[in-house]
Write a protein that holds these residues in place. Structure first.
Motif, PDB file in Angstrom:
ATOM      1  N   VAL A   5      40.618  32.215  44.025  1.00 33.18           N
ATOM      2  CA  VAL A   5      39.442  33.073  43.928  1.00 33.18           C
ATOM      3  C   VAL A   5      38.400  32.534  44.893  1.00 33.18           C
ATOM      4  O   VAL A   5      38.132  31.340  44.911  1.00 33.18           O
ATOM      5  CB  VAL A   5      38.868  33.080  42.496  1.00 33.18           C
ATOM      6  N   ALA A  15      40.358  37.609  45.838  1.00 33.99           N
ATOM      7  CA  ALA A  15      41.186  37.105  44.754  1.00 33.99           C
ATOM      8  C   ALA A  15      42.636  37.333  45.145  1.00 33.99           C
ATOM      9  O   ALA A  15      42.957  38.288  45.848  1.00 33.99           O
ATOM     10  CB  ALA A  15      40.864  37.822  43.445  1.00 33.99           C
ATOM     11  N   HIS A  24      37.467  41.904  49.248  1.00 36.83           N
ATOM     12  CA  HIS A  24      36.957  43.240  48.949  1.00 36.83           C
ATOM     13  C   HIS A  24      35.440  43.188  48.799  1.00 36.83           C
ATOM     14  O   HIS A  24      34.874  42.129  48.568  1.00 36.83           O
ATOM     15  CB  HIS A  24      37.630  43.834  47.701  1.00 36.83           C
ATOM     16  N   ASN A  29      29.718  44.415  42.332  1.00 40.27           N
ATOM     17  CA  ASN A  29      29.617  43.235  41.472  1.00 40.27           C
ATOM     18  C   ASN A  29      28.204  42.665  41.518  1.00 40.27           C
ATOM     19  O   ASN A  29      27.653  42.255  40.501  1.00 40.27           O
ATOM     20  CB  ASN A  29      30.615  42.168  41.915  1.00 40.27           C
ATOM     21  N   HIS A  48      35.747  38.448  35.863  1.00 41.26           N
ATOM     22  CA  HIS A  48      36.090  39.560  36.757  1.00 41.26           C
ATOM     23  C   HIS A  48      37.193  39.156  37.735  1.00 41.26           C
ATOM     24  O   HIS A  48      38.174  39.884  37.915  1.00 41.26           O
ATOM     25  CB  HIS A  48      34.841  39.999  37.522  1.00 41.26           C
ATOM     26  N   GLU A  49      37.043  38.005  38.360  1.00 48.97           N
ATOM     27  CA  GLU A  49      38.024  37.574  39.357  1.00 48.97           C
ATOM     28  C   GLU A  49      39.377  37.281  38.730  1.00 48.97           C
ATOM     29  O   GLU A  49      40.412  37.619  39.296  1.00 48.97           O
ATOM     30  CB  GLU A  49      37.505  36.369  40.139  1.00 48.97           C
ATOM     31  N   HIS A  52      41.363  40.369  38.247  1.00 43.13           N
ATOM     32  CA  HIS A  52      42.140  40.761  39.426  1.00 43.13           C
ATOM     33  C   HIS A  52      43.505  40.083  39.409  1.00 43.13           C
ATOM     34  O   HIS A  52      44.537  40.709  39.672  1.00 43.13           O
ATOM     35  CB  HIS A  52      41.426  40.363  40.718  1.00 43.13           C
ATOM     36  N   SER A  55      45.862  41.575  36.776  1.00 42.57           N
ATOM     37  CA  SER A  55      46.340  42.935  37.023  1.00 42.57           C
ATOM     38  C   SER A  55      47.238  43.034  38.251  1.00 42.57           C
ATOM     39  O   SER A  55      47.890  44.056  38.457  1.00 42.57           O
ATOM     40  CB  SER A  55      45.161  43.899  37.159  1.00 42.57           C
ATOM     41  N   ALA A  56      47.315  42.001  39.061  1.00 40.35           N
ATOM     42  CA  ALA A  56      48.113  42.045  40.290  1.00 40.35           C
ATOM     43  C   ALA A  56      49.590  42.355  40.045  1.00 40.35           C
ATOM     44  O   ALA A  56      50.153  43.213  40.740  1.00 40.35           O
ATOM     45  CB  ALA A  56      47.953  40.747  41.076  1.00 40.35           C
TER      46      ALA A  56
END
Length: 82
Positions: A5, A15, A24, A29, A48-49, A52, A55-56
């Motif tokens: 990150v 990330a 991005h 944010n 938040h990071e 990411h 969910s990758a």
């Protein structure tokens, strides 16, 4: 697998997994974190990071399925995919 990150004060942050980090825009944010206390802002940033990173695998699986269906149905157009 190691996660990475990058959090900075620039226009982008990133990330990813291993050496594959996707930068991005951070403007949204930044707007969401305005007015938060330092501790709350840091906690939200880290959460938040890592979201990411979590969910990758699903995003990669979904992309693979879409590409497989596209090629299997004969509608593949490499230029449109890119």
């Amino acid at each position: 697998m190691e996660g990475a990150v990058t959090i900075g004060s620039g226009l982008t942050h990133g990330a990813g997994l291993g050496g594959f980090v996707i930068p991005h825009p951070a403007v949204v944010n930044w707007l969401l974190r305005q007015g938060l206390a330092d501790n709350a802002r840091y906690t939200l940033t880290v959460t938040h990071e890592f979201g990411h990173l979590q969910s990758a695998p699903l995003a990669l699986l979904y992309t693979g399925v879409l590409l497989a269906v596209t090629f299997a149905t004969g509608h593949a157009n490499l230029l449109r995919i890119v």
